[in-house]
Design an enzyme around this catalytic site. Structure first.
Site, PDB file in Angstrom:
ATOM      1  N   LYS A 193       0.988  -1.139   0.124  1.00 40.18           N
ATOM      2  CA  LYS A 193      -0.107   0.138   0.158  1.00 40.18           C
ATOM      3  C   LYS A 193       0.823   1.197   0.012  1.00 40.18           C
ATOM      4  O   LYS A 193       1.312   1.573   1.095  1.00 40.18           O
ATOM      5  CB  LYS A 193      -0.927  -0.166   1.373  1.00 40.18           C
ATOM      6  N   GLU A 218       9.537   1.466  11.034  1.00 44.26           N
ATOM      7  CA  GLU A 218      10.374   2.455  10.799  1.00 44.26           C
ATOM      8  C   GLU A 218       9.604   3.859  10.816  1.00 44.26           C
ATOM      9  O   GLU A 218       9.018   4.179   9.776  1.00 44.26           O
ATOM     10  CB  GLU A 218      11.232   2.315   9.451  1.00 44.26           C
ATOM     11  N   CYS A 236      13.256  10.819   6.889  1.00 43.81           N
ATOM     12  CA  CYS A 236      13.415  10.420   8.071  1.00 43.81           C
ATOM     13  C   CYS A 236      14.580  10.623   9.062  1.00 43.81           C
ATOM     14  O   CYS A 236      14.769  10.998  10.132  1.00 43.81           O
ATOM     15  CB  CYS A 236      12.789   9.201   8.530  1.00 43.81           C
ATOM     16  N   GLU A 256       8.660  16.321  15.347  1.00 43.51           N
ATOM     17  CA  GLU A 256       8.906  16.323  14.007  1.00 43.51           C
ATOM     18  C   GLU A 256       8.407  17.239  13.155  1.00 43.51           C
ATOM     19  O   GLU A 256       7.016  17.093  12.972  1.00 43.51           O
ATOM     20  CB  GLU A 256       8.892  14.645  13.625  1.00 43.51           C
TER      21      GLU A 256
HETATM   22  P1  NAD Z   1       1.981   8.562   7.668  1.00 45.83           P
HETATM   23  O1  NAD Z   1       2.167   7.678   8.702  1.00 45.83           O
HETATM   24  O2  NAD Z   1       0.957   9.511   7.286  1.00 45.83           O
HETATM   25  O3  NAD Z   1       1.488   7.321   6.367  1.00 45.83           O
HETATM   26  C1  NAD Z   1       2.388   6.108   5.908  1.00 45.83           C
HETATM   27  C2  NAD Z   1       1.771   5.440   5.193  1.00 45.83           C
HETATM   28  O4  NAD Z   1       0.614   4.840   6.056  1.00 45.83           O
HETATM   29  C3  NAD Z   1       0.938   5.747   4.128  1.00 45.83           C
HETATM   30  O5  NAD Z   1       0.747   4.780   2.966  1.00 45.83           O
HETATM   31  C4  NAD Z   1      -0.419   6.035   4.668  1.00 45.83           C
HETATM   32  O6  NAD Z   1      -1.442   6.082   3.742  1.00 45.83           O
HETATM   33  C5  NAD Z   1      -0.576   4.897   5.616  1.00 45.83           C
HETATM   34  N1  NAD Z   1      -1.323   4.878   6.613  1.00 45.83           N
HETATM   35  C6  NAD Z   1      -2.216   6.176   7.180  1.00 45.83           C
HETATM   36  N2  NAD Z   1      -3.084   5.686   8.244  1.00 45.83           N
HETATM   37  C7  NAD Z   1      -3.039   4.415   8.294  1.00 45.83           C
HETATM   38  C8  NAD Z   1      -3.837   3.612   8.998  1.00 45.83           C
HETATM   39  N3  NAD Z   1      -4.456   4.152   9.886  1.00 45.83           N
HETATM   40  N4  NAD Z   1      -3.900   2.263   8.771  1.00 45.83           N
HETATM   41  C9  NAD Z   1      -2.840   1.767   7.913  1.00 45.83           C
HETATM   42  N5  NAD Z   1      -2.161   2.642   6.993  1.00 45.83           N
HETATM   43  C10 NAD Z   1      -2.284   3.958   7.212  1.00 45.83           C
HETATM   44  O7  NAD Z   1       3.268   9.021   7.261  1.00 45.83           O
HETATM   45  P2  NAD Z   1       3.789  10.076   6.003  1.00 45.83           P
HETATM   46  O8  NAD Z   1       3.161  11.222   6.332  1.00 45.83           O
HETATM   47  O9  NAD Z   1       3.395   9.382   4.930  1.00 45.83           O
HETATM   48  O10 NAD Z   1       5.153   9.768   6.029  1.00 45.83           O
HETATM   49  C11 NAD Z   1       6.035  10.923   6.828  1.00 45.83           C
HETATM   50  C12 NAD Z   1       6.503  10.024   8.059  1.00 45.83           C
HETATM   51  O11 NAD Z   1       7.324   8.952   7.678  1.00 45.83           O
HETATM   52  C13 NAD Z   1       7.422  10.823   8.910  1.00 45.83           C
HETATM   53  O12 NAD Z   1       7.252  10.917  10.159  1.00 45.83           O
HETATM   54  C14 NAD Z   1       8.830  10.329   8.668  1.00 45.83           C
HETATM   55  O13 NAD Z   1       9.789  10.555   9.630  1.00 45.83           O
HETATM   56  C15 NAD Z   1       8.535   8.895   8.734  1.00 45.83           C
HETATM   57  N6  NAD Z   1       9.563   8.128   7.722  1.00 45.83           N
HETATM   58  C16 NAD Z   1      10.254   7.114   8.648  1.00 45.83           C
HETATM   59  C17 NAD Z   1      11.353   6.220   7.974  1.00 45.83           C
HETATM   60  C18 NAD Z   1      12.148   5.456   8.801  1.00 45.83           C
HETATM   61  O14 NAD Z   1      12.835   4.597   8.022  1.00 45.83           O
HETATM   62  N7  NAD Z   1      12.152   5.343  10.140  1.00 45.83           N
HETATM   63  C19 NAD Z   1      11.586   6.755   6.449  1.00 45.83           C
HETATM   64  C20 NAD Z   1      10.880   7.521   5.941  1.00 45.83           C
HETATM   65  C21 NAD Z   1       9.718   8.338   6.502  1.00 45.83           C
END
Ligand code: NAD
Length: 491
Positions: free
Chosen positions: A183, A259, A293, A395
């Site tokens: 997804k 992550e 991230c 963040e």
């Molecule tokens: P997000 O948590 O909003 O979304 C991530 C994914 O989860 C998307 O595909 C989203 O559609 C899905 N999602 C959202 N709500 C959900 C739910 N209730 N159930 C299942 N899936 C759901 O994050 P974002 O805004 O897309 O990405 C940015 C975040 O990702 C930042 O916090 C960043 O630090 C983090 N990030 C972490 C790493 C790492 O390796 N630690 C790498 C990249 C990004």
């Protein structure tokens, strides 16, 4: 003028693209201009169920029993094919994210074949644990562990490095004999969809790789994690969503790999090579418009060089070129969406309310022409804040950093570790012993000395605290994507 037929980004289930439903569509938007360039078919619960069932059927059809060498060979063919279709992947990633073409080429898309090749190698070289157990009186037993795939793995990824982060999970999952339902983020649906074509072209069996599009709550993300037939979840995204996903899968006690977010620190000592440190810090604050991230949002600088580091970073920020993603001179793209820009902008305002001195940036740039419809933001540097301010605790995920002076090594370590997150840190010093000491004292998953985001894909990646659970990378990935069965044979 006749309207152009709208292009569709489709779901991929059981080896085939699914006909889109015009009643379940959302827009794919170019963040550089705000223009819609395609419609995405949002998967409903029935389609997500079908994808999970297709993955299960692929396992039943013998995917997991294939010799490792065959799966590794398919992974290498996927890497070759991504390189043959490299420009298409670059164009798709740019359309979704607005990121500069040089970055898309050198970082995002280049990492996809590297991920496939690395995990082909890692899985091929992996051995198995075995122990000879001696019980006395000449009695002995042989213990060995057989690693089996988890089964159907849900792969949920964010928008910041879409193909890089997706293949980081899909490659080891498939290498280990799992089938996946992916997804991608609703903001970046394109490259995951293109990857479906590539994996089918090189001969991955139907159902092994499925893509469902949509949002989180009440949409494909939630449908996937709520599905009782998934065997594990690997998730990259925000800490809040990670926590929610954990609750969703908790009743069925499924393994998760998370992550999550970061609030990463850099610690700069006064013995440092100033130019090198300023270049590295600038990269760590501004790469991908601060949307990695691992990006640094807190910079602690030893007092004697504080002024030099602030001035140097302001100068480097001035060299950044915000502009059209396809222009090779562009260094910095927009934020991913208007929604994310509103969030970052709120932090720009909060920083000033909390007493920040703004050294550069602080607002929305005038870009001109169609780019004014995009979600652009100015790279921003602050001083005058403390660890007590929200800007230092939460963040932000934009091209922003706060600089704070310190006097002693102990103080620097305490300041850097004063956070609920624990993803990454960078230490800048010319003192070798101090570099090791401080890097090890950081309460994080990854600690760099005199560099940042230099990755060996065989080494563990992940975070502590709010930054995640578990590690992926190299053998750590094999551990997550398999379950061992220990066999004990009395000899
Ligand atoms: P997000 O948590 O909003 O979304 C991530 C994914 O989860 C998307 O595909 C989203 O559609 C899905 N999602 C959202 N709500 C959900 C739910 N209730 N159930 C299942 N899936 C759901 O994050 P974002 O805004 O897309 O990405 C940015 C975040 O990702 C930042 O916090 C960043 O630090 C983090 N990030 C972490 C790493 C790492 O390796 N630690 C790498 C990249 C990004």
């Amino acid at each position: 003028m006749t309207a152009q037929p709208q292009e569709w980004i489709r779901n991929f289930v059981d080896g085939a693209f699914v006909d889109p439903d015009p009643n379940r569509a959302f827009a794919a938007v170019d963040p550089a201009t705000g223009a819609t360039f395609a419609q995405v078919h949002e998967a409903d619960r029935g389609l997500v169920d079908r994808a999970v069932a297709a993955a299960r059927a692929a396992l039943a059809a013998g995917w997991a029993e294939r010799p490792v060498r065959e799966r590794a060979d398919l992974l290498r063919r996927a890497a070759d094919r991504i390189e043959e279709r490299f420009d298409e992947f670059v164009a798709a990633e740019i359309a979704d994210t607005g990121k500069p073409i040089t970055q898309a080429r050198e970082l995002d898309i280049a990492r996809a074949p590297a991920n496939f090749r690395t995990f082909a190698d890692v899985v091929s070289a992996a051995g198995q644990e075995s122990f000879l157990t001696e019980m006395g009186g000449g009695r002995r037993a042989l213990n060995y562990a057989v690693r089996k795939p988890l089964g159907v793995v849900a792969v949920i990824v964010p928008w910041n490095l879409p193909l890089l982060l997706l293949t980081w999970k899909v490659a080891p999952a498939l290498a280990c004999g799992n089938a996946v339902v992916v997804k991608p983020s609703e903001d970046t649906p394109s490259t995951a969809t293109l990857l479906a074509e590539v994996l089918a072209e090189v001969g991955f069996p139907r159902g092994v790789y499925n893509v469902v599009h949509g949002f989180g709550a009440g949409s494909a993300g939630a449908f996937l994690t709520e599905d009782p037939h998934i065997d594990g979840v690997t998730f990259t995204g925000s800490s809040a969503t990670g926590s929610h996903v954990m609750k969703t899968v908790a009743p069925r006690v499924r393994p998760v790999s998370f992550e999550l977010g970061g609030k990463n620190a850099a610690v700069v000592f006064d013995d440092v090579c100033l130019d090198e440190a300023i270049d590295g810090l600038s990269r760590s604050i501004f790469t991908n418009t601060g949307q990695v991230c691992l990006c640094t949002e807190r910079v602690y600088v030893q007092r004697a060089v504080f002024g030099d580091i602030v001035a140097g970073l302001v100068e480097r920020a001035g060299r950044l070129r915000l502009g059209r993603p396809t222009d090779t001179a562009t260094t910095t793209g927009p934020l991913i969406s208007q929604k994310h820009r509103q969030k970052v902008q709120a932090y720009l305002e909060l920083a000033e309310a909390e007493g920040a001195e703004v050294h550069t940036g602080g607002g929305i740039p005038a870009m001109g022409a169609d780019l004014d419809g995009g979600s652009w933001i100015e790279p921003t540097l602050w001083t005058g804040l403390t660890n007590r301010d929200r800007v230092l605790r939460e963040e932000i995920f934009g091209p922003v950093a706060a600089l704070i002076p310190f006097d002693t090594e102990a103080e620097a370590i305490a300041l850097a570790n004063d956070t609920d997150y624990g993803l990454a840190a960078a230490v800048w010093t010319n003192d070798l012993r101090r570099g090791h000491r401080v890097a090890q004292a950081m309460n994080v998953g990854m600690s760099w000395v005199n560099t940042w985001f230099l990755r060996d894909l065989r080494s563990p990646f992940g975070g502590v605290g709010l930054s995640g659970i578990g590690r992926e990378g190299g053998e750590s990935s094999l551990h997550f994507y398999t379950e061992p069965t220990n066999v004990c044979v009395q000899l």
